[in-house]
Design a protein around this motif. Sequence first.
Motif, PDB file in Angstrom:
ATOM      1  N   ASP A 162       1.690  -2.687   1.986  1.00 45.82           N
ATOM      2  CA  ASP A 162       1.196  -2.227   3.277  1.00 45.82           C
ATOM      3  C   ASP A 162       1.649  -0.787   3.562  1.00 45.82           C
ATOM      4  N   VAL A 163       2.922  -0.533   3.278  1.00 49.17           N
ATOM      5  CA  VAL A 163       3.473   0.808   3.492  1.00 49.17           C
ATOM      6  C   VAL A 163       2.762   1.834   2.605  1.00 49.17           C
ATOM      7  N   LEU A 164       2.344   1.386   1.434  1.00 49.86           N
ATOM      8  CA  LEU A 164       1.654   2.276   0.490  1.00 49.86           C
ATOM      9  C   LEU A 164       0.148   2.335   0.747  1.00 49.86           C
ATOM     10  N   GLY A 165      -0.318   1.465   1.638  1.00 48.08           N
ATOM     11  CA  GLY A 165      -1.766   1.404   1.891  1.00 48.08           C
ATOM     12  C   GLY A 165      -2.523   0.887   0.677  1.00 48.08           C
ATOM     13  N   GLN A 166      -1.909   0.003  -0.078  1.00 44.40           N
ATOM     14  CA  GLN A 166      -2.543  -0.508  -1.297  1.00 44.40           C
ATOM     15  C   GLN A 166      -2.610  -2.042  -1.254  1.00 44.40           C
ATOM     16  N   SER A 167      -3.475  -2.586  -2.101  1.00 47.54           N
ATOM     17  CA  SER A 167      -3.542  -4.038  -2.169  1.00 47.54           C
ATOM     18  C   SER A 167      -2.442  -4.536  -3.104  1.00 47.54           C
ATOM     19  N   TRP A 168      -2.217  -5.834  -3.116  1.00 48.69           N
ATOM     20  CA  TRP A 168      -1.169  -6.358  -4.000  1.00 48.69           C
ATOM     21  C   TRP A 168      -1.575  -7.690  -4.614  1.00 48.69           C
ATOM     22  N   THR A 169      -0.897  -7.993  -5.702  1.00 49.59           N
ATOM     23  CA  THR A 169      -1.203  -9.192  -6.454  1.00 49.59           C
ATOM     24  C   THR A 169       0.108  -9.816  -6.911  1.00 49.59           C
TER      25      THR A 169
END
Length: 683
Positions: free
Chosen positions: A51-58
Amino acid sequence: MATMIQAESVSTSLLKGRAFVDVKEIPNASRPALLIVHNDGEEDIVSVFADVLGQSWTSAASMDEVRAGINSSIYGLPHSLVGTQVDGWDRSRLVISAHCVDGEHRHDEALTERCDYEYLYTKTPFFRRDVARFLGFILGQLNPHRDLSKKPRTTLISTTFPDVHAALPNLDILSVGADAIELRVDLLKEPLPDGGFSKVPSLKYVGEQLMILRQRTELPIIYTTRCTNENGRFPMDDPELFYKYLRCAMQWGCEYIDVELWLPENIRRKLAERKGNSKIISAFHDFSGTFKWTAPEAQQLYERGAVYGDVVKMYVMIQSMQENYELEYFRSTIQTKYPYPPFSGLNMGPTGQLSRTLNKIFTPITHPLLPLIAAPGQLSAAEINIALHSMGQMPKLDIYGIGTYRSASQAMFFEKCFNELSLPHQFMFAERAPKASMENIMRRPNFGGAFVNPPLAASAAYLPALSNAARTIGQVDTVLVRSENGQPTFIGENATWKGIRATLSRDFVPSAYSGRAALLLANAEADAAASIFALKSLGIGPIYTIGFKTQGSLAAEVEPVRSVEDVKRLEQPFVIISALPAEKSLLVVPLLKHYRVDGRKGNSNGNSNGQGAAKGKPPGKVFVDLASGPRKADPLTVATSAGWTAYGIADVSAWTTVETIRLLVGQNVCYDFVRLASGRGLY
Ligand SMILES: O=C1C[C@@](O)(C(=O)O)C[C@@H](O)[C@@H]1O
């Protein structure tokens, strides 16, 4: 590809006539590739990172899966599944071990050693902004050293607490005037079950102390393991102990690591090779009383320190005043011969106090609220300022607040800072009324600069030079006085955009913004210009505007939204900024709801509860409301419940004040102090 305004790369005093805007393509707009190894059952931390990076995660089950995964996604892998897999890792991603210090999770030092970084956190309470700071730093997106290198004087507060918890209640006050905070690791006292203290605090204890300190301060941390020979408590029989502790500090993302020059060369080299974005302060202390600044060895010591040091510090005990003059001669010789790395040179003991006022690089300061001074002769920031003033090095200036009635409360805050720091300056408040009054004020003999609210048009004839930001934004909210060939010259600056940018980067790293869309609401371009500049400095992608059109230098990639249909086809905005006046501020509410962030509870004022993006869901988004004054309802509440991370004018104003004080009087006053000392009434 998105464009980014390089605000900082440009000299701050450009003559008005030179009308160019430095707009640069982002060199690398790609998202960082990370693997987060987390404690079993603590998958949530991966979602916060993402979230802090503005990216999705898996969530992955093996390193092979991670290796095959897409770069722009953050991968999480539970500790129990890592095993030895990290050993043969191809380094295609940075590996961060995220360890929750609460509860029963065992800290695995062997794993930490094999990871690039380690993030230590607690959930009681959790500080999301600490994640943003950690990631921003290790990824090289925040560069405190570069910022500090531009300051004419820098200080560090040496904390001497055996347990950092004792510092917390007064930390905001302690650090007024400090540019960095030193954690004296060797002075930490880890309690043992038998009631005693361990000779050397364990890495676990040190890591947790560092974590607590970093959660509560925005200042860069200097991590120091001072040895017994140099007025510290770290034993010197095993230099590898220093390596182990200092290496961990780098993995924990400390901004500065103090590396003593007596340590064997191979240790200093290994540390320098693995320092990442941390900076090394090469430290040399001589308490013998026989050191001579005039001896050839003094320069050799600087040269040895300069091999691996980003700053070289040499502090020696002296007995006579003459040695202060010798140090000043040495300082000027070294600075002429070696512009880099910066030299921090001091004489210790009461006689050396003069040198503590003349040194300009990381002068250690103390504070009356600290349990003990860290070294003989140490002075507080206030004492140094008094001394500088009495030596004619800090003339008394009249600093003005010029504007409407409301900014008068800001005046009280400035006075408070001047008192706290014993600055000789006087704060004056002036109503901005009749024509030309600004010029009259600027002509007064002690005029030392001003903040102006509402801002001046950058085109004002009495401002001969402008910063790049002020010129591009078209507004001056800070007037600086600098001396050129002995003559005062005035520079128009803009601090507001920095306040907006600092707010935006509190809970998200800069790369979270790059290439993303933004939506900006305002009645007129002038109200939104600082926001546009701040967004462009973060490399934001298209900016859509509602309520105004942009012209001129800020207009590239800024597109007005004309209809509801337009809203429907827009790229989802990652950030919405409302620069509407208070009475219209509710107009943003339908947009906040329309672009709501599903599956995520946002936070207000950046105090996150640790919840991040749900797996597979888009990361959070940011809303900033610049309206001040009374209004019917607060859009921040709506934004928060619709999953936005929301900030109000109080945040932006506090960051702007931090920047204004830096610009006007060269002193660092932390955001938290501004919020604390300004009370509720300021904004
Ligand atoms: O190196 C220094 C300087 C110092 O020794 C001083 O003289 O003020 C204080 C220490 O805490 C710090 O690490």
